[in-house]
Every structure is written in C-alpha cells, then in structure tokens.
Design a protein around this motif. Structure first.
Motif, PDB file in Angstrom:
ATOM      1  N   TRP A 207      25.640 -15.308  -8.007  1.00 46.21           N
ATOM      2  CA  TRP A 207      25.862 -16.395  -8.971  1.00 46.21           C
ATOM      3  C   TRP A 207      27.158 -17.258  -8.891  1.00 46.21           C
ATOM      4  O   TRP A 207      27.276 -18.236  -9.260  1.00 46.21           O
ATOM      5  CB  TRP A 207      25.569 -15.890 -10.401  1.00 46.21           C
ATOM      6  N   ARG A 217      24.715 -10.316  -9.571  1.00 49.43           N
ATOM      7  CA  ARG A 217      24.411  -9.236 -10.526  1.00 49.43           C
ATOM      8  C   ARG A 217      23.892  -7.954  -9.667  1.00 49.43           C
ATOM      9  O   ARG A 217      23.540  -7.932  -8.680  1.00 49.43           O
ATOM     10  CB  ARG A 217      23.114  -9.870 -11.174  1.00 49.43           C
ATOM     11  N   GLU A 238      21.330 -21.786 -10.508  1.00 48.59           N
ATOM     12  CA  GLU A 238      22.912 -22.454 -10.955  1.00 48.59           C
ATOM     13  C   GLU A 238      23.731 -21.610 -10.307  1.00 48.59           C
ATOM     14  O   GLU A 238      24.805 -21.219 -11.023  1.00 48.59           O
ATOM     15  CB  GLU A 238      22.888 -22.200 -12.554  1.00 48.59           C
ATOM     16  N   LYS A 375       6.789 -42.643 -23.036  1.00 57.00           N
ATOM     17  CA  LYS A 375       8.024 -42.941 -22.361  1.00 57.00           C
ATOM     18  C   LYS A 375       8.514 -41.713 -21.559  1.00 57.00           C
ATOM     19  O   LYS A 375       9.254 -41.965 -20.538  1.00 57.00           O
ATOM     20  CB  LYS A 375       9.263 -43.296 -23.526  1.00 57.00           C
ATOM     21  N   ARG A 376       8.052 -40.618 -21.949  1.00 55.55           N
ATOM     22  CA  ARG A 376       8.642 -39.448 -21.082  1.00 55.55           C
ATOM     23  C   ARG A 376       7.596 -39.330 -20.033  1.00 55.55           C
ATOM     24  O   ARG A 376       7.742 -38.725 -18.927  1.00 55.55           O
ATOM     25  CB  ARG A 376       8.249 -38.299 -22.115  1.00 55.55           C
ATOM     26  N   ALA A 377       6.214 -39.701 -20.131  1.00 57.22           N
ATOM     27  CA  ALA A 377       5.190 -39.281 -19.099  1.00 57.22           C
ATOM     28  C   ALA A 377       5.328 -40.164 -17.848  1.00 57.22           C
ATOM     29  O   ALA A 377       5.749 -41.166 -17.868  1.00 57.22           O
ATOM     30  CB  ALA A 377       3.866 -39.652 -19.877  1.00 57.22           C
ATOM     31  N   ASP A 378       4.817 -39.328 -16.712  1.00 53.34           N
ATOM     32  CA  ASP A 378       4.698 -40.127 -15.485  1.00 53.34           C
ATOM     33  C   ASP A 378       3.669 -40.667 -15.255  1.00 53.34           C
ATOM     34  O   ASP A 378       3.500 -41.646 -14.599  1.00 53.34           O
ATOM     35  CB  ASP A 378       4.833 -38.936 -14.478  1.00 53.34           C
ATOM     36  N   SER A 380       0.304 -42.459 -17.925  1.00 53.33           N
ATOM     37  CA  SER A 380      -0.280 -42.403 -19.216  1.00 53.33           C
ATOM     38  C   SER A 380      -1.319 -43.255 -19.039  1.00 53.33           C
ATOM     39  O   SER A 380      -1.408 -44.367 -18.596  1.00 53.33           O
ATOM     40  CB  SER A 380       0.900 -43.360 -20.159  1.00 53.33           C
TER      41      SER A 380
ATOM     42  N   ARG B 205      27.173 -15.302 -17.696  1.00 50.56           N
ATOM     43  CA  ARG B 205      27.650 -16.611 -16.655  1.00 50.56           C
ATOM     44  C   ARG B 205      28.069 -17.946 -17.348  1.00 50.56           C
ATOM     45  O   ARG B 205      27.539 -17.939 -18.535  1.00 50.56           O
ATOM     46  CB  ARG B 205      26.316 -16.734 -16.001  1.00 50.56           C
ATOM     47  N   PRO B 206      29.060 -18.537 -16.845  1.00 49.52           N
ATOM     48  CA  PRO B 206      29.180 -19.733 -17.513  1.00 49.52           C
ATOM     49  C   PRO B 206      27.902 -20.721 -17.713  1.00 49.52           C
ATOM     50  O   PRO B 206      27.097 -20.827 -16.663  1.00 49.52           O
ATOM     51  CB  PRO B 206      30.351 -20.628 -16.515  1.00 49.52           C
ATOM     52  N   ARG B 208      26.141 -24.113 -17.652  1.00 45.00           N
ATOM     53  CA  ARG B 208      26.450 -25.261 -17.084  1.00 45.00           C
ATOM     54  C   ARG B 208      26.463 -26.329 -17.854  1.00 45.00           C
ATOM     55  O   ARG B 208      25.633 -26.504 -18.870  1.00 45.00           O
ATOM     56  CB  ARG B 208      25.084 -25.674 -16.286  1.00 45.00           C
ATOM     57  N   LYS B 213      28.516 -38.778 -15.750  1.00 46.39           N
ATOM     58  CA  LYS B 213      29.331 -39.623 -14.715  1.00 46.39           C
ATOM     59  C   LYS B 213      29.074 -41.220 -15.113  1.00 46.39           C
ATOM     60  O   LYS B 213      28.316 -42.035 -14.564  1.00 46.39           O
ATOM     61  CB  LYS B 213      28.888 -39.467 -13.482  1.00 46.39           C
ATOM     62  N   ALA B 218      30.077 -47.508 -23.154  1.00 47.98           N
ATOM     63  CA  ALA B 218      28.695 -47.730 -23.618  1.00 47.98           C
ATOM     64  C   ALA B 218      27.663 -46.636 -22.992  1.00 47.98           C
ATOM     65  O   ALA B 218      26.619 -46.081 -23.566  1.00 47.98           O
ATOM     66  CB  ALA B 218      28.363 -49.062 -23.492  1.00 47.98           C
ATOM     67  N   LYS B 227      16.896 -39.978 -25.477  1.00 45.68           N
ATOM     68  CA  LYS B 227      15.763 -39.041 -25.563  1.00 45.68           C
ATOM     69  C   LYS B 227      15.550 -38.437 -24.313  1.00 45.68           C
ATOM     70  O   LYS B 227      15.773 -39.544 -23.313  1.00 45.68           O
ATOM     71  CB  LYS B 227      14.651 -39.505 -26.421  1.00 45.68           C
ATOM     72  N   ALA B 228      14.806 -37.588 -24.228  1.00 40.65           N
ATOM     73  CA  ALA B 228      14.204 -36.966 -22.581  1.00 40.65           C
ATOM     74  C   ALA B 228      13.394 -38.161 -22.264  1.00 40.65           C
ATOM     75  O   ALA B 228      12.325 -38.836 -23.064  1.00 40.65           O
ATOM     76  CB  ALA B 228      13.616 -35.757 -22.914  1.00 40.65           C
ATOM     77  N   SER B 229      13.688 -38.593 -20.933  1.00 38.02           N
ATOM     78  CA  SER B 229      12.482 -39.576 -20.475  1.00 38.02           C
ATOM     79  C   SER B 229      12.450 -39.412 -19.130  1.00 38.02           C
ATOM     80  O   SER B 229      13.179 -38.871 -18.455  1.00 38.02           O
ATOM     81  CB  SER B 229      13.193 -40.982 -20.685  1.00 38.02           C
ATOM     82  N   GLY B 230      11.237 -39.404 -18.615  1.00 33.92           N
ATOM     83  CA  GLY B 230      10.834 -39.249 -17.241  1.00 33.92           C
ATOM     84  C   GLY B 230      11.187 -40.300 -16.141  1.00 33.92           C
ATOM     85  O   GLY B 230      10.762 -40.452 -15.257  1.00 33.92           O
ATOM     86  N   GLY B 233       7.557 -44.248 -15.784  1.00 34.30           N
ATOM     87  CA  GLY B 233       6.102 -43.731 -15.811  1.00 34.30           C
ATOM     88  C   GLY B 233       5.110 -44.675 -15.420  1.00 34.30           C
ATOM     89  O   GLY B 233       5.631 -46.285 -15.794  1.00 34.30           O
ATOM     90  N   GLN B 234       3.898 -44.332 -14.707  1.00 35.90           N
ATOM     91  CA  GLN B 234       2.874 -45.579 -14.701  1.00 35.90           C
ATOM     92  C   GLN B 234       2.191 -45.509 -15.946  1.00 35.90           C
ATOM     93  O   GLN B 234       1.682 -44.451 -16.554  1.00 35.90           O
ATOM     94  CB  GLN B 234       2.187 -45.128 -13.521  1.00 35.90           C
ATOM     95  N   VAL B 235       1.914 -46.676 -16.415  1.00 40.37           N
ATOM     96  CA  VAL B 235       1.094 -46.744 -17.738  1.00 40.37           C
ATOM     97  C   VAL B 235      -0.013 -47.631 -17.437  1.00 40.37           C
ATOM     98  O   VAL B 235      -0.134 -48.773 -16.879  1.00 40.37           O
ATOM     99  CB  VAL B 235       1.808 -47.414 -18.877  1.00 40.37           C
ATOM    100  N   LEU B 236      -1.348 -46.955 -17.555  1.00 40.82           N
ATOM    101  CA  LEU B 236      -2.515 -47.589 -17.297  1.00 40.82           C
ATOM    102  C   LEU B 236      -3.242 -48.057 -18.596  1.00 40.82           C
ATOM    103  O   LEU B 236      -3.610 -47.252 -19.717  1.00 40.82           O
ATOM    104  CB  LEU B 236      -3.670 -46.526 -16.628  1.00 40.82           C
TER     105      LEU B 236
END
Lengths: 408, 259
Positions: A207, A217, A238, A375-378, A380, B205-206, B208, B213, B218, B227-230, B233-236
């Motif tokens: 590690w 380890r 990691e 918004k998250r989905a690849d 939809s 372990r440290p 992460r 960057k 801003a 928020k988490a976002s991918g 994405g393709q929207v149909l």
C-alpha cells in the motif's frame, strides 16, 4: 476563428441606439462588460457586469464564467493536458490491469499511478491487456505503451495461457518492475502465478512505495511488512495517486514472436447460474432497485427474475412495506458496488445517491425528467415504469431465447 | 456425496484472532479441512509445518480427525521445501490449502509455489467439488460478487479455498484432546525474507484526500457542494416504452450483466 480583435462599428451603433429595431437582439447577445479597445487598452463597462437573477435582482459572478459566456467561448474550451512523450524508454514498468468489464477500474488507475511514479521521466509504462476492451482513456490514465493480446485462447478462464503470454512479454521487454493489482478479480491470482513461474518473490498487498522500500500488509492485516522493493509488486487499492495532470502516448506495441499455445490443464466449463437473491447485496453485480414510482410490485419481482438481477429498494419502498429492510439501498441501508444499477421510480434522495456512489453505470426509469437520479444516471428513460418493465421483460426473454437458438 | 476413494490432504497453519491476536485455528484452513472432511471423511490427511506442541492445532483435531502430521520446524523456517517433499511422497490426489496465512508474511504464495514445484494444476478459490471420475474432477470456483464458474481439472491437483468455501464445523473439546499430533523430522531451511524485512504492527492507512484542482474560489465552492453526478447522461424522452426498453437492454447486454 482567428484571434484578431476586430471592431464591428455597425453592431456598436445598434447597441448604442435604443430605438433601433435590432437593439434588443444585440442586447440579448450580451453586451461585453470588458473588451479590448482598438489601441490595445482594456475597456470596461461597469453597467454591463453581471446578470439578472431569477428573482429580478442583479447578480455578479466574479469567477468570469458569466462574462466569458458571451463573446469568445473558443478560448475556454477543453483544456488539453500536456503530453508526456517517451521516445526511447530507458526502462519498462509493466502493468497488467484487471480490466473488470473491459474498463480500467479505480484500482487499475491507482496502479498505473504507481507505475508512472516508478517509471520517472525516462521510463515507459507498458500496459498488457487481454482480449477486447472498452476503455478510451488509456492516455490520461498514464499508459505510454499498450500491448493488446488477442485471441480466442485467452477468452474465459485461461490463467495458464495468459501466463505464457506474460512470459513472452518478459522475454521481449525485460521490464524493471511488474505491477499487478492484488485483487480478487484476477490480478492477485495471475500475479502469484507469474511470481511462481518467474521465481521472483513478490511483495503482496503493498500500500505504500517510498524510495527503494515498500510497505504491505502481512498476515491477517494486523501487521505491516517493510521490505526492499522487489521486481514483482502486487499492490492493493489506493497504493498511489492516479495520474491526473499529464496525457500519455498509449502507443500500440506488439509481441515479435507469437505466444506458445499451451495445453490447458484446467478446462473452463463456463459460468454457473447463481440465484441472484442469494448474492449479498453489497457485492451484487447487477441490481434492479424500486422506489416510490413503482406501482406494480408483482411486475417488479417478475422483471428482476427475468433480468437475473438482485433486488434493491429505496427507503420509501421499504417504509411502505413493499420490500424487506435488508434490501434498502443507501446511506441508511446497504452501500452497493454494482456495475449496473437499474433504478425504477427512484427520484434520488442524497442518501440514496451516496449509497450508489460506487456503481459504474446507473440506468434510471422515471416519470420526472428533473429529478436528481436522472442527473446521476448514464441512461435515463422518461416514462411509465410499468409499461417499460413489461417491455423489458419481453425483450429479455426474446434475447435469451434468441441466444439459446444461436448457441444450438 | 463422499468420494471415499479420493486421497485428500489438507494443509493447515496456526492462525491469529483478528482482534486479540490469540492463536486459533486459521479461518480459511479450517474451511479447507471442512471441505476435505466432506470429500474424504475420516481418511483425510491433515499436515502442518511448524511447532508440534502448538495448542491451536488441537482445534483442527476437534473437527473429527484422529491425527495430524506435523513437520517439525522452528518459527523462521520456510515451509515450502518440507511440504513439497512430504506431498511428493504422500500420493495425494487433491491438496487443499487456505488462501493465505494469518500470521507471518501471509503472501498467499504457498499454493502457487507448491503447484509449480509439484507440476500440478492449481484451482484458486475452490467452492465445491461436484464429482470426480476418470481421473478428472469437476469443481466450482468462487468468483467475486458471488458468482461461480465450473471447471474441469485433471487429478492430481492443488486447490486453495477462500471465504466462499463451506463454513468450518465447530471444534469439539473431547476429540481435540484425544487426537494425536504426530511429529515428523524434516530438513529445516531458513526463510531469507526476515533478514531484510521488518514486521511491524499495522499502521492505519492514510485516508485518501479529495484533492480539488480548482483555480478559482467559485469552482472550489462548486466542487465542495456539488451532488454526485455521472456527468452527461443520455436522457430518452417521449419514446414508446418499447424503444426505451430496447435502449436499456442494449446497455445491459453491452455491460455483460444479462446472461
């Protein structure tokens, strides 16, 4: 578009003349708040700074994003990372990534980061990939040379044949270090087989690599072993930071001599159908998850059976009693690591999105095109979940039957 | 489904409790013994290389074994030559081991090196032996994510088991006391590793850090609050359900999750 600054006196005149019929159009295009004057002096219009926010109040964004949007967009587009070129590598660091699902996993990227660190400026990182892949970002992951070994003999479980190919790589490139991921998805096994056949003593579960020593380890994880850096390193996730600031050549190379074909002593008879409900949800590969938008739960269970997916649910579905508590996905339930997560009628509360943070591909079926899950989905699909699930069941069955016919 | 004619050897080691560090039977080795007992019953041979007076070895005897062969070695000795010499004379058809030791280096290399030395095939992550006939065994291999793969392998072979193998039965006190630890003298070869490497208590372990960057304040603010976002994405939209389902099916087939 050229970079020469040119005045458009007519446009300026229209912009000044509030009675001109085209005045509004010119305004909409955005009056620049600062521009380069004809003598090369920066001119500013303090009244044009900012924009009118949704509540009719003037807002000023000092980051420059708003002002740049009007005039010259071309300059801010796609930052190209600097290309790191290795013409004649002084040494080779060989990496054999796992390529789970045909793509570099985060473990593979960490490993390539470590390889880049070991290669320095004069060395090259050689990635050995077996079979087809779907990865398009080898260059930004830090691969200088890419060796793709293809052939039907590498398909399925063929550790002995892969070992033959790696032996050929060893003879041709004589890498200074071999790096493999110490993972259960193939790297740990292949690395140990390679170590046994090369008669190298590997450092396992590494590690940290610092200078000429590495730390890994030992035992059941209660101890660390600090040892001189060996030639073959099996590194855990990691182990280093992935490459992020440079681009690399990813030049395709090939083996000069063919790989000897070995007689397999272990014959692969193919995967065995496993009951998806028996797989722990935290490590299931494919999850069909239902939420508030699912009307017909019988159809949902039928779809899960037809697709061969493990079932999951959002908190609302569990609270309403449609699914057991153990099936809840999210921060308050199980954190899942599925490769494909199919969310039906889940709007995507932040707790749920945290729980699926490690999923590769998220597919959403929902009625509301503005929800967070979309918004998250690849991928939809906006529409009624029952109709889409019904169509999906029919298509999956047709696909299975078609596949069976092809095989027969 | 016992294969009584099968000659099975299980290799065991002394483990350590993950919290207290007390000596115990090693988790995976006990699973190997369990698998061996299911395959060969009381004819299972169990071998350990190390100290014959270790009390933790009695936990294996308590699983229903009459005796356990111990190749007598000191603490810093290399187990490989002793085990290799023992196995080449034992006439085993199947050798079962755990994936890695719970004490010492724990590199998990032993089954690979033994297989290389004996020239036998090695099955990693054995979950079940389905049947043995005509000098071939049909086995199930455990894969990550709860999957299984069926393999056909020629006898004799080595197999390592991991946590997908059947859970080891409880060790009973009486049989553990009654069982015999049979010590055998072997040539002792010292392991060279410990002269150049140091074992130290594991450091956490440290964690992460999430390095952002960003050039401007801003952007940093955006990265900290996003928020988490991918991404894109393709929207149909406004499609008949058939077309939407086809798009989903295409992705499932591409990802290889639809079998």
């Amino acid at each position: 578009m050229s970079d020469i600054i040119r005045r458009d006196p007519r446009a300026e005149w229209i912009a000044r003349n509030r009675l001109h019929p085209l005045h509004a159009a010119m305004q909409q295009q955005g009056t620049p708040s600062s521009w380069m004057g004809p003598n090369g002096v920066l001119r500013k219009n303090p009244h044009a700074v900012g924009f009118i926010g949704p509540n009719g109040i003037k807002r000023i964004d000092r980051s420059g994003a708003q002002q740049a949007s009007g005039q010259r967009r071309a300059a801010a587009e796609a930052v190209q990372l600097p290309l790191h070129v290795v013409e004649q590598p002084s040494h080779i660091i060989c990496v054999v990534p796992d390529m789970v699902g045909g793509r570099l996993s985060s473990h593979d990227k960490d490993l390539l980061g470590l390889a880049r660190q070991l290669a320095g400026s004069g060395g090259a990182v050689l990635a050995v990939v077996f079979g087809e892949h779907k990865e398009s970002a080898f260059d930004t992951a830090g691969v200088d040379r890419l060796l793709q070994i293809e052939g039907s003999e590498y398909a399925g479980y063929a550790p002995e044949q892969r070992l033959q190919a790696l032996a050929a790589v060893e003879r041709q490139f004589v890498p200074r270090h071999w790096l493999l991921p110490d993972s259960r998805s193939g790297g740990g096994e292949l690395g140990r087989r390679l170590a046994a056949s090369l008669r190298e003593r590997p450092a396992t579960r590494v590690w940290q690599v610092a200078g000429e020593r590495c730390t890994g380890r030992a035992g059941a994880g209660r101890e660390d072993i600090n040892r001189p850096l060996p030639r073959l390193i099996l590194a855990s996730a990691e182990c280093a930071e992935p490459v992020s600031e440079t681009r690399h050549q990813a030049l395709a190379v090939s083996l000069d001599n063919g790989v000897a074909r070995c007689l397999p002593r272990i014959e692969d008879l193919g995967p065995v159908a496993v009951d998806p409900a028996a797989i722990p949800m935290a490590e299931a590969e494919f999850i069909l998850s239902g939420g508030n938008g699912v009307q017909d739960w019988a159809l949902f269970h039928k779809a899960a059976a037809a697709l061969g997916a493990t079932e999951g649910a959002s908190r609302v579905a569990v609270d309403d009693g449609h699914m057991p508590r153990a099936r809840q996905v999210g921060a308050t339930g199980t954190w899942v690591t599925a490769r494909v997560y199919l969310a039906v009628g889940i709007s995507g509360a932040i707790q749920h999105l945290q729980g699926i943070g490690a999923c590769d591909k998220v597919v959403a079926i929902n009625l509301d095109p503005g929800c967070d899950m979309i918004k998250r989905a690849d991928l939809s699909v906006i529409g009624d979940s029952s109709a889409i699930l019904q169509a999906l069941i029919e298509l999956a069955e047709a696909y299975r039957n078609g596949g069976a016919r092809d095989a027969a | 489904m016992p294969h009584n004619e099968l000659n099975v050897v299980a290799l065991v080691s002394v483990g350590a409790h993950p919290t207290s560090g007390r000596a115990r039977r090693a988790e995976q080795d006990a699973r190997a013994v369990e698998l061996g007992l299911r395959l060969a019953g009381s004819k299972l041979q169990v071998v350990h290389a190390g100290d014959p007076h270790a009390e933790a070895l009695r936990a294996y005897l308590g699983m229903g074994l009459d005796e356990l062969a111990v190749l007598e070695q000191g603490a810093g000795a290399d187990a490989l030559p002793a085990l290799g010499a023992y196995l080449s004379g034992a006439g085993a058809q199947l050798v079962l081991t755990g994936s890695q030791a719970e004490t010492g280096e724990g590199s998990g290399m032993l089954p690979y090196l033994l297989a290389e030395r004996l020239g036998w095939p090695l099955v990693v992550g054995l979950a079940e032996v389905e049947r043995v006939e005509d000098g071939f065994a049909q086995v199930l291999q455990a894969l990550p994510r709860g999957q299984r793969r069926r393999l056909r392998v020629r006898l004799p072979f080595l197999a390592s088991v991991d946590n997908a193998a059947p859970v080891a039965r409880q060790s009973a006190f009486g049989p553990a006391r009654r069982g015999q630890l049979r010590a055998e003298d072997v040539v002792v070869v010292d392991d060279a590793l410990l002269s150049e490497a140091q074992l130290q208590p594991a450091r956490p372990r440290p964690k992460r850090l999430k390095v952002i960057k960003a050039k401007t304040g801003a952007e940093r603010m955006k990265a900290a609050t996003a928020k988490a976002s991918g991404g894109t994405g393709q929207v149909l939209k406004d499609l008949p359900p058939q077309a939407g389902a086809e798009a989903i099916l295409k992705l499932l087939v591409e990802e290889g999750v639809l079998r």
